[in-house]
Design an enzyme around this catalytic site. Sequence first.
Site, mmCIF file in Angstrom:
data_model
loop_
_atom_site.group_PDB
_atom_site.id
_atom_site.type_symbol
_atom_site.label_atom_id
_atom_site.label_comp_id
_atom_site.label_asym_id
_atom_site.label_seq_id
_atom_site.Cartn_x
_atom_site.Cartn_y
_atom_site.Cartn_z
ATOM 1 N N PHE A 137 0.027 1.040 2.096
ATOM 2 C CA PHE A 137 0.444 -0.365 2.053
ATOM 3 C C PHE A 137 -0.055 -0.979 0.752
ATOM 4 O O PHE A 137 -1.249 -0.945 0.465
ATOM 5 C CB PHE A 137 -0.097 -1.158 3.255
ATOM 6 N N ASP A 222 -5.991 1.272 -5.113
ATOM 7 C CA ASP A 222 -5.778 -0.009 -4.446
ATOM 8 C C ASP A 222 -6.971 -0.250 -3.520
ATOM 9 O O ASP A 222 -7.060 0.329 -2.440
ATOM 10 C CB ASP A 222 -4.460 0.039 -3.657
ATOM 11 N N LYS A 251 -8.149 -10.160 -1.506
ATOM 12 C CA LYS A 251 -8.800 -10.442 -0.218
ATOM 13 C C LYS A 251 -10.222 -11.018 -0.348
ATOM 14 O O LYS A 251 -10.377 -12.189 -0.603
ATOM 15 C CB LYS A 251 -8.794 -9.183 0.647
HETATM 16 C C1 LIG Z 1 -4.389 -1.980 0.511
HETATM 17 C C2 LIG Z 1 -3.653 -3.269 0.355
HETATM 18 N N1 LIG Z 1 -2.983 -3.505 -0.780
HETATM 19 C C3 LIG Z 1 -2.305 -4.657 -0.976
HETATM 20 C C4 LIG Z 1 -2.239 -5.628 0.006
HETATM 21 C C5 LIG Z 1 -1.468 -6.877 -0.226
HETATM 22 O O1 LIG Z 1 -2.337 -7.946 -0.428
HETATM 23 P P1 LIG Z 1 -1.790 -9.447 -0.339
HETATM 24 O O2 LIG Z 1 -1.389 -9.685 1.073
HETATM 25 O O3 LIG Z 1 -2.958 -10.283 -0.784
HETATM 26 O O4 LIG Z 1 -0.629 -9.540 -1.273
HETATM 27 C C6 LIG Z 1 -2.922 -5.418 1.213
HETATM 28 C C7 LIG Z 1 -2.865 -6.412 2.292
HETATM 29 O O5 LIG Z 1 -3.163 -6.173 3.443
HETATM 30 C C8 LIG Z 1 -3.649 -4.212 1.391
HETATM 31 O O6 LIG Z 1 -4.301 -3.951 2.526
#
Ligand SMILES: Cc1ncc(COP(=O)(O)O)c(C=O)c1O
Length: 396
Positions: A137, A222, A251
């Site tokens: 994700f 990520d 986050k």
């Molecule tokens: C691993 C990871 N990358 C990217 C995102 C996307 O972040 P945002 O919702 O702040 O765009 C998330 C959100 O849960 C995530 O868990």
Amino acid sequence: MTNREIIEATDRTQVGVYARYPVAFVRGRGARLWDADGREYLDFFTGLAVNNLGHGHPRVLGAIRAQSEKLLHASNVYYNEPAARLGELLTCYSFAERIFFCNSGAEANEAAIKLARKHGAERQGGRYEILTTFNSFHGRTIATISATGQEKYQSGFQPLLPGFRYVPFGDVAALSQAVRKETVGILVEPIQGEGGVVIPPPGYLRDVRRLCDDHGLLLILDEVQVGMGRTGTLFAHEQDGIRPDVVTLAKALGGGVPIGAMLTTETLAAVLGAGAHGSTFGGNPLACAAGVAVVETLLGDGVLENCRVLGRRMLERLERLCGELPMARDARGRGLILGLELDRPGRPFVAAALERGLVVNCTADRVIRLLPPLTISAAEADEGLEILESVLRAGA
Ligand SMILES: Cc1ncc(COP(=O)(O)O)c(C=O)c1O
């Protein structure tokens, strides 16, 4: 407004993209939340890995209060002190030499994708493809759903952005086979959070790093969900002893104030010159002042140590539960990102836990995901697990 009034006004006016539980939180302190009707909850969700220091941390609140009285926003056409300080902190305590600030995880990954493409275009003879993993994700923008290896997030939004290919997570041989002359980099989560708290085999990230070195590829991690202390170190990849080329954060970095960041090296950053990328709110003084307080607090006050100790304690209890409850298939986690995989959908148990005053979450349909504050006490950890256990036993 009462819970009911807030829920009705929301459902009447907002685009219905969220499958919400029927509660509106209005106040938080430490690991506790209160709803609009005055009911108290224990928070094992932290706004989806955002409030790593708990709610209302005095240092974060103090920084926000002080900054809000000085300056909220002035634009990246000029310089600002909180962004300068946060940049210094992040480069001091990581592999990175350069930071790009933005507002969310998706945007941080967008920046990483653009950096990789420009690097490929200008220095690698036009390489553009990024390998990512199934079940990953990376966000909800068109580029980041294209990077995300899960059809459910892509369905209805085709055509996707070209230039991504997926391989199984945790399988370095599959990655190695997938590399071709167009490949410029590999984007991977150290632990798949949304995918169900999936932990790769030991040595995976080190092997991916080696593969990247062998083929001249960028390693992009990520850490949006697992960064900022969640796994017991400031960054999850520290535990693998590797140096990535790019790390994305969001986050928990702002302690509840929206912020994202892409961390990289001096050499790579040089491909993004003036005008190549940008964001109106990126590096906003308020968000960065909160970020400075978050990083300083995470690195002091024994927060990371608490995360490691309490994480082990909670995981042991979840493992015991797996031995006792046939519906509990597997317990896994690192630090305070924990997953309890069930043999059935978890949502009814999450709803039942909420009724009993525990805020917890379910992801990948069957995985109860626990993301308590890193500052949680042993008593609070036990209290929450007690509720979860009784809800699961009642449903068994
Ligand atoms: C691993 C990871 N990358 C990217 C995102 C996307 O972040 P945002 O919702 O702040 O765009 C998330 C959100 O849960 C995530 O868990």
